[in-house]
Motif scaffolding. Structure first.
Motif, PDB file in Angstrom:
ATOM      1  N   LYS A   1       0.824  -1.208   0.000  1.00 13.84           N
ATOM      2  CA  LYS A   1       0.000   0.000   0.000  1.00 13.84           C
ATOM      3  C   LYS A   1       0.860   1.260   0.000  1.00 13.84           C
ATOM      4  CE  LYS A   1      -4.120   2.089   1.870  1.00 13.84           C
ATOM      5  NZ  LYS A   1      -5.161   2.077   2.896  1.00 13.84           N
ATOM      6  N   LYS A   2       1.979   1.236   0.725  1.00 13.95           N
ATOM      7  CA  LYS A   2       2.857   2.400   0.738  1.00 13.95           C
ATOM      8  C   LYS A   2       3.421   2.668  -0.650  1.00 13.95           C
ATOM      9  CE  LYS A   2       4.298   2.341   5.583  1.00 13.95           C
ATOM     10  NZ  LYS A   2       5.418   2.110   6.543  1.00 13.95           N
ATOM     11  N   TRP A   3       3.783   1.592  -1.351  1.00 16.90           N
ATOM     12  CA  TRP A   3       4.310   1.747  -2.698  1.00 16.90           C
ATOM     13  C   TRP A   3       3.228   2.315  -3.621  1.00 16.90           C
ATOM     14  CZ3 TRP A   3       3.364  -0.686  -7.516  1.00 16.90           C
ATOM     15  CH2 TRP A   3       4.360  -0.501  -8.482  1.00 16.90           C
ATOM     16  N   CYS A   4       2.025   1.832  -3.478  1.00 17.54           N
ATOM     17  CA  CYS A   4       0.903   2.320  -4.281  1.00 17.54           C
ATOM     18  C   CYS A   4       0.676   3.807  -4.036  1.00 17.54           C
ATOM     19  CB  CYS A   4      -0.358   1.523  -3.943  1.00 17.54           C
ATOM     20  SG  CYS A   4      -1.840   2.014  -4.875  1.00 17.54           S
ATOM     21  N   ILE A   5       0.744   4.244  -2.798  1.00 14.31           N
ATOM     22  CA  ILE A   5       0.531   5.649  -2.459  1.00 14.31           C
ATOM     23  C   ILE A   5       1.624   6.521  -3.066  1.00 14.31           C
ATOM     24  CG2 ILE A   5       0.550   7.310  -0.549  1.00 14.31           C
ATOM     25  CD1 ILE A   5      -0.888   5.159   1.121  1.00 14.31           C
ATOM     26  N   ARG A   6       2.885   6.045  -3.009  1.00 12.80           N
ATOM     27  CA  ARG A   6       3.989   6.804  -3.592  1.00 12.80           C
ATOM     28  C   ARG A   6       3.814   6.941  -5.100  1.00 12.80           C
ATOM     29  NH1 ARG A   6       9.447   4.275  -1.193  1.00 12.80           N
ATOM     30  NH2 ARG A   6      10.357   5.788  -2.635  1.00 12.80           N
TER      31      ARG A   6
ATOM     32  N   ASP B   1      13.381  -2.782  -6.176  1.00  9.50           N
ATOM     33  CA  ASP B   1      12.688  -3.951  -5.634  1.00  9.50           C
ATOM     34  C   ASP B   1      11.206  -3.669  -5.370  1.00  9.50           C
ATOM     35  OD1 ASP B   1      12.413  -6.553  -4.766  1.00  9.50           O
ATOM     36  OD2 ASP B   1      13.001  -6.103  -2.710  1.00  9.50           O
ATOM     37  N   PRO B   2      10.454  -3.263  -6.377  1.00 11.40           N
ATOM     38  CA  PRO B   2       9.028  -2.959  -6.181  1.00 11.40           C
ATOM     39  C   PRO B   2       8.244  -4.210  -5.790  1.00 11.40           C
ATOM     40  CG  PRO B   2       9.540  -3.067  -8.513  1.00 11.40           C
ATOM     41  CD  PRO B   2      10.846  -3.149  -7.792  1.00 11.40           C
ATOM     42  N   PRO B   3       7.233  -4.076  -4.934  1.00 12.60           N
ATOM     43  CA  PRO B   3       6.467  -5.235  -4.476  1.00 12.60           C
ATOM     44  C   PRO B   3       5.343  -5.648  -5.419  1.00 12.60           C
ATOM     45  CG  PRO B   3       5.687  -3.283  -3.367  1.00 12.60           C
ATOM     46  CD  PRO B   3       6.825  -2.844  -4.233  1.00 12.60           C
ATOM     47  N   ALA B   4       5.034  -4.808  -6.408  1.00 13.83           N
ATOM     48  CA  ALA B   4       3.903  -5.098  -7.292  1.00 13.83           C
ATOM     49  C   ALA B   4       4.213  -4.573  -8.688  1.00 13.83           C
ATOM     50  CB  ALA B   4       2.629  -4.448  -6.758  1.00 13.83           C
ATOM     51  N   SER B   5       3.418  -4.991  -9.630  1.00 14.43           N
ATOM     52  CA  SER B   5       3.590  -4.542 -11.014  1.00 14.43           C
ATOM     53  C   SER B   5       2.783  -3.273 -11.255  1.00 14.43           C
ATOM     54  CB  SER B   5       3.128  -5.639 -11.978  1.00 14.43           C
ATOM     55  OG  SER B   5       1.726  -5.824 -11.865  1.00 14.43           O
ATOM     56  N   PHE B   6       3.078  -2.579 -12.348  1.00 21.88           N
ATOM     57  CA  PHE B   6       2.313  -1.392 -12.686  1.00 21.88           C
ATOM     58  C   PHE B   6       0.880  -1.763 -13.033  1.00 21.88           C
ATOM     59  CE2 PHE B   6       6.695  -0.046 -13.728  1.00 21.88           C
ATOM     60  CZ  PHE B   6       6.801   0.966 -12.791  1.00 21.88           C
ATOM     61  N   GLU B   7       0.704  -2.948 -13.604  1.00 25.80           N
ATOM     62  CA  GLU B   7      -0.649  -3.409 -13.897  1.00 25.80           C
ATOM     63  C   GLU B   7      -1.459  -3.553 -12.602  1.00 25.80           C
ATOM     64  OE1 GLU B   7       2.034  -5.672 -16.907  1.00 25.80           O
ATOM     65  OE2 GLU B   7       2.194  -4.869 -14.881  1.00 25.80           O
TER      66      GLU B   7
ATOM     67  N   ILE C   1      -8.513  -1.621   2.301  1.00 26.03           N
ATOM     68  CA  ILE C   1      -7.454  -1.756   1.328  1.00 26.03           C
ATOM     69  C   ILE C   1      -8.019  -2.323   0.041  1.00 26.03           C
ATOM     70  CG2 ILE C   1      -5.266  -2.920   0.835  1.00 26.03           C
ATOM     71  CD1 ILE C   1      -4.771  -2.966   3.819  1.00 26.03           C
ATOM     72  N   PRO C   2      -7.674  -1.719  -1.128  1.00 25.31           N
ATOM     73  CA  PRO C   2      -8.157  -2.275  -2.389  1.00 25.31           C
ATOM     74  C   PRO C   2      -7.753  -3.736  -2.520  1.00 25.31           C
ATOM     75  CG  PRO C   2      -7.097  -0.139  -2.728  1.00 25.31           C
ATOM     76  CD  PRO C   2      -6.830  -0.553  -1.316  1.00 25.31           C
ATOM     77  N   GLU C   3      -8.710  -4.580  -2.773  1.00 27.11           N
ATOM     78  CA  GLU C   3      -8.451  -6.024  -2.798  1.00 27.11           C
ATOM     79  C   GLU C   3      -7.443  -6.392  -3.870  1.00 27.11           C
ATOM     80  OE1 GLU C   3     -10.909 -10.143  -2.272  1.00 27.11           O
ATOM     81  OE2 GLU C   3     -11.936  -8.240  -2.342  1.00 27.11           O
ATOM     82  N   GLU C   4      -7.450  -5.637  -4.994  1.00 27.20           N
ATOM     83  CA  GLU C   4      -6.534  -5.969  -6.079  1.00 27.20           C
ATOM     84  C   GLU C   4      -5.078  -5.821  -5.669  1.00 27.20           C
ATOM     85  OE1 GLU C   4     -10.383  -4.510  -7.840  1.00 27.20           O
ATOM     86  OE2 GLU C   4      -9.039  -3.934  -6.216  1.00 27.20           O
ATOM     87  N   MET C   5      -4.789  -4.954  -4.678  1.00 26.88           N
ATOM     88  CA  MET C   5      -3.404  -4.768  -4.268  1.00 26.88           C
ATOM     89  C   MET C   5      -2.876  -5.964  -3.500  1.00 26.88           C
ATOM     90  SD  MET C   5      -1.771  -2.249  -5.284  1.00 26.88           S
ATOM     91  CE  MET C   5      -0.333  -2.229  -4.233  1.00 26.88           C
TER      92      MET C   5
END
Length: 465
Positions: free
Chosen positions: A208-213, A248-254, A286-290
């Motif tokens: 979630k922190k990465w998503c916010i950034r 080292d991102p935890p998720a993809s841009f998709e 929290i968005p479930e997709e994340m």
């Protein structure tokens, strides 16, 4: 004069692209001043600023609205990391298609057919194929350029893809896993990759922190540059605003786009760009997709507690956290305490990840306002109540393991047991209710409740027989 200007511009470009790190306009002026003795260093520095602002191979780095330095694009991108998750169609076909997001990380003039993919630390991977894929795959992998890709035969299109069948099989790629790519050579389109498992992506709150950034970086771009730049430039500007999102991102841009409530894709004149979504009402969830796709419920903390059989209100979890802070214990101690009382298991790693992220968020929220000195009297009583609550939950857990139902005891005793558990839960929740005052009468009520526990303990003995 024109020849001198052309020579100066060419010399500036040559010096800039040869740099192996970030640099300032004055540092370039210092390096080339001997070639142009008639021009002052300040004038040279001004020329550097002007020439490099139009050089697409050089990134400009800004901070707080002020230009501070330059860096060659290939230097900035070297070592950049990004995730991309193959779709079910790609896994089934044993391929990986470098789509729109992937191509941002290679020079625009490099043909995809020239890309090289190395299995990180293990040498070359399989080469490129040219499979025929459906329109749905094209839309998913090329959300910004799908409209420009023409079907070749019966609605299917030939696209470059890496052959990955052996890797998927050997690595045991599963739902929730992704691929972590690293740019080894930006100009030549050389990448390395490795499997990034679900368990690696389960660090509390990181997603979630990465998503916010990411959202903050893009919203700033929308505000400052509007829709004057294309998708690729938007991505590059986001990286320049916060280079750490390439580490080292935890998720993809998709995954980010599916999860974000603020950033989405729009099409204008046939071209796709990132743009601000209409803000949605925040739910605090929290968005479930994340959280990757889970077979279990992950929408809210209460859902997960219910699924693993932990008879707790989310408010009681807050009380366990306050108790840990009072006793100077870490969040891990809360997690371990609760898991000992849970009769069930998480549905999968994705649901476990959801739980840990929610726990981390609650802990941070409570930690910000926790006052140990103000909690001294309340803390002692909270500890006693929670210890009793633990014992009640253990009674229920052990009776279920033994195959004994609470309803098997006499109705009157069952009513007392249930009533005590309900009152205990309400008392704990009210004790930590925001803004609730705590006085002598509250302490007396708790003591009175605790004095009745001996009778409840006696009832519980019948369950163990």
């Amino acid at each position: 004069m024109k020849s001198c200007d052309e020579n100066l511009a060419r010399r500036i470009d040559e010096e800039a692209v040869s740099r192996k790190d970030s640099f300032t306009a004055m540092s370039i002026a210092d390096s080339i001043s001997g070639d142009f003795p008639a021009i002052s260093k300040n004038d040279l520095a001004n020329s550097v600023e002007k020439v490099l602002s139009g050089n697409n191979d050089i990134f400009e780095i800004w901070k707080d609205g002020e230009h501070i330095s330059f860096i060659p694009r290939t230097v900035f991108m070297k070592g950049a990391e990004f995730c991309s998750t193959p779709s079910d169609d790609e896994l089934k076909a044993g391929i990986f298609i470098p789509g729109d997001f992937f191509r941002v990380f290679a020079h625009a003039d490099i043909d995809v057919a020239s890309f090289s993919l190395l299995h990180m630390n293990k040498g070359p991977a399989a080469g490129l194929l040219m499979p025929m894929v459906s329109a749905a795959v094209i839309d998913a992998k090329f959300p910004f350029s799908a409209k420009t890709i023409k079907p070749k035969r019966r609605g299917r299109t030939e696209v470059p893809a890496f052959s990955m069948k052996d890797f998927y099989g050997r690595s045991g790629f599963r739902k929730g896993d992704t691929l972590l790519f690293r740019v080894e050579d930006y100009d030549k389109g050389i990448f390395s990759f490795r499997l990034k498992t679900t368990s690696e992506r389960r660090r509390p709150n990181i997603l979630k922190k990465w998503c916010i950034r990411m959202e903050q970086a893009f919203l700033k771009i929308f505000d400052e540059l509007g829709d004057a730049i294309g998708f690729r430039e938007q991505m590059e500007e986001a990286f320049l605003a916060d280079p750490d999102i390439l580490r080292d991102p935890p998720a993809s841009f998709e995954e980010f786009l599916r999860a974000s409530c603020q950033v989405g894709i729009v099409h204008r004149a046939g071209d796709g760009i990132l743009w601000n979504k209409i803000p949605e009402e925040e739910t605090g969830e929290i968005p479930e997709e994340m959280l990757s796709i889970s077979a279990g419920r992950t929408r809210a903390l209460g859902d997960i507690l219910d699924e693993i059989g932990l008879a707790l209100l989310p408010e009681i979890v807050d009380s366990y956290m306050n108790d840990a802070m009072f006793r100077k214990l870490p969040l891990d101690a809360v997690y371990e305490r609760l898991m000992k009382l849970a009769p069930g298991q998480f549905a999968d790693e994705a649901q476990k990840l959801s739980f840990e992220i929610m726990m981390e968020e609650n802990w941070e929220r409570l930690e910000e306002k926790y006052n140990a000195s103000a909690d001294s009297a309340r803390g002692v009583l909270r500890g006693r109540l929670l210890d009793t609550y633990d014992e009640m939950l253990r009674i229920i857990l052990e009776s279920e393991k033994a195959g004994t139902l609470l309803s098997s005891i006499p109705q009157e005793e069952f009513g007392k047991f249930s009533s005590f558990l309900s009152t205990l839960s309400d008392t704990i929740a009210s004790l930590d209710d925001d803004g609730a005052e705590f006085g002598e009468k509250d302490a007396q009520d708790i003591e009175k409740l605790m004095s009745s526990f001996d009778e409840i303990r006696e009832i519980s003995r019948k369950l163990s027989k």
